[in-house]
Design an enzyme around this catalytic site. Sequence first.
Site, PDB file in Angstrom:
ATOM      1  N   ASP A 105       0.689  -1.418  -0.027  1.00  0.00           N
ATOM      2  CA  ASP A 105       0.121   0.078   0.038  1.00  0.00           C
ATOM      3  C   ASP A 105       0.889   1.360   0.144  1.00  0.00           C
ATOM      4  OD1 ASP A 105      -1.262  -2.217   0.808  1.00  0.00           O
ATOM      5  OD2 ASP A 105      -2.183  -1.236   2.635  1.00  0.00           O
ATOM      6  N   GLU A 125     -10.288  -2.817   3.901  1.00  0.00           N
ATOM      7  CA  GLU A 125      -9.153  -2.138   3.993  1.00  0.00           C
ATOM      8  C   GLU A 125      -9.004  -1.001   3.651  1.00  0.00           C
ATOM      9  OE1 GLU A 125      -6.148  -6.069   4.394  1.00  0.00           O
ATOM     10  OE2 GLU A 125      -6.463  -5.510   2.577  1.00  0.00           O
TER      11      GLU A 125
HETATM   12  C1  FRU Z   1      -3.781  -3.655   2.489  1.00  0.00           C
HETATM   13  C2  FRU Z   1      -3.095  -3.987   3.848  1.00  0.00           C
HETATM   14  C3  FRU Z   1      -3.638  -3.429   5.029  1.00  0.00           C
HETATM   15  C4  FRU Z   1      -2.498  -3.395   6.039  1.00  0.00           C
HETATM   16  C5  FRU Z   1      -1.187  -3.636   5.078  1.00  0.00           C
HETATM   17  C6  FRU Z   1      -0.264  -4.356   5.649  1.00  0.00           C
HETATM   18  O1  FRU Z   1      -3.144  -4.125   1.348  1.00  0.00           O
HETATM   19  O2  FRU Z   1      -3.470  -5.403   4.183  1.00  0.00           O
HETATM   20  O3  FRU Z   1      -4.917  -3.441   5.398  1.00  0.00           O
HETATM   21  O4  FRU Z   1      -2.489  -2.188   6.703  1.00  0.00           O
HETATM   22  O5  FRU Z   1      -1.629  -4.080   3.849  1.00  0.00           O
HETATM   23  O6  FRU Z   1       0.895  -4.247   4.986  1.00  0.00           O
END
Ligand code: FRU
Length: 610
Positions: A151, A321
């Site tokens: 992300d 998310e």
């Molecule tokens: C989304 C996610 C988020 C989390 C991050 C961990 O891709 O799963 O929810 O904060 O990646 O790397």
Amino acid sequence: MKLRKSLLMAPALLASSLGMMAGDGVTVEHLGVNNTFVRINGDGRYLLLPVQESVADAKVNVLIDGKLERTFYVRLAKSKVDYTVPLDLEPYKGHNVVLDINANHDRSSVREAKEGACWDAITLSNTFDTTNREKFRPVYHHTPEWGWMNDPNGMFYKDGEWHLYYQWNPFGSKWQNMTWGHSSSSDLINWKHHAVAIEPDGLGTIFSGSCALDPDNSTGFGKDAIVALYTAANTSQMQSLAHSDNNGESFIKYPGNPVFTLETEARDPNMFWNQESKQWNIMLAHALEHEILFLTSPDLKTWTLQSAFGKGFGAQDGVWECPDLFPLTVNGKKKWVLLVNINPGGPFGGSATQYFVGDFDGKTFTADTDKSGKIPTKWMDYGKDHYATVTWSDAPDGRRTAIGWMSNWQYAADVPTTQFRSANTLPRDLSLFKGNDGQLYLASNPSPETLKLRDESVVKEQAVNTSATATSFSLPAANNGICEVVFDIEAKKNSKVFVTLSNSKNEEVVITYNPADNTIAFDRTKAGISDFSRDFPAVTVSPTFTKNGKTSVRMFIDRSSIEMFAKDGKYVMTNLVFPNEPYSNISFTSDGSAKISNLEIYSLKPSSSL
Ligand code: FRU
């Protein structure tokens, strides 16, 4: 004779009793089958750790003057070294540094454990070579200098700089050791890479979150202080606060962390300062409950749960998310857009970004309904490789600019690159438009800065002949075929238009416009390398949001990514491709009566990010 023999033996004895020599200034001491000490006794900015892609993670405890400073995981080479990753020793200068390692090499004796390929190859170095070795690395999209990225998060704009943080593993090409990597840009195209901004600590690794400026000094960190919220992830997920007093270079964690916890999985806090209510609005993904929690806070330290939105609405298959909430004005009216990233459950499998348009009163989000009274499911991008998309805080000129992770959790860890894994999408400026069904939809346009990439106009054709016989044009060969292609399509109801990108290895991407159902499809089933995942070959389909047999295309090709926008941003499809050689040709055909006009092909300039 005797004497000579014992002298010859001496180095071997020394090695087994005191330790084996790795590179100069590093001593390796095997204490047991699963325990090795690596002592640093020389100088060097970095300790280069040898990685083998296919092995399990080693656990590394960094001991500084005997105290546990940090723990991280790295796939230390067992039988061969694929590449190295650097451990920055600068912060420990002048101290005693020991790495207490469980190599996890599945050996049965200390004698075997010593055979690990990593031990001889661990070295000190004053430099770490980040020169690109990957043919699939995009050259005008943001990528990490090395290591795994997921992300984009914590993005804010300040003093002419767009700051971009990202979920980063600095120790290899798979998800692990989540840390906030940091890049910044004055034009959203050329990125400077900075040191790590937030590192894991006793509360856990650093998952996604957001940053904003604090205009009223509500937090006490100073007027316009840069504040960050993130999820500290360990056995539980805990919401945490930090601020930066050096322009986002690094963050000071709030000693009272965590500031908010729940008994269930919740993560990725996203915030904005609400000038009307004079408090913070915080959105939190209640991941397994498939809902977004809305909270308020006067100071980011105490949070109050106000409402929840989502249960039973939109796509519910995967976890929810990375939320984002922001206002946009359409026809003079303020509406609110709630972005919710979900995984899996996207329209073509795996990860995708859904959104809701509605109203927000500072505490509760209410989504618009369609004519039948239902809340419709809307997708921000109709490709397979668009996830974790969120927007910049405090962007100038009323802009709402988004960026997403150009991959999919289905195969992100298997794509054919190792030095780095994953790029971000081009930045996109968002707006709302009314669709034919009266609903409001998000338009995503490549940010205007992307025009700066154009180098030469290599093809300019007002009208292109479209029939069963293909009309073809060469794509620019410069810079391994990076280019932008723009054209308009007009077709009679039962005439499909096919646009094919191809290379001399018979690899191709086929784009099909179908005016009968107003869709445009992207077929990458024969696009190139795809055997790394059965989920990779795919055809993705988008509505064109038109009903007059017309649409337009603005397509960006960057080595392993293709983003296809309508000229007005009404649809966008982002898809990865791994052709064995760049696509060198574009051809147009139709199975009926159709027109292609205003074809323009531009060679592009690589950015200066690498
Ligand atoms: C989304 C996610 C988020 C989390 C991050 C961990 O891709 O799963 O929810 O904060 O990646 O790397």
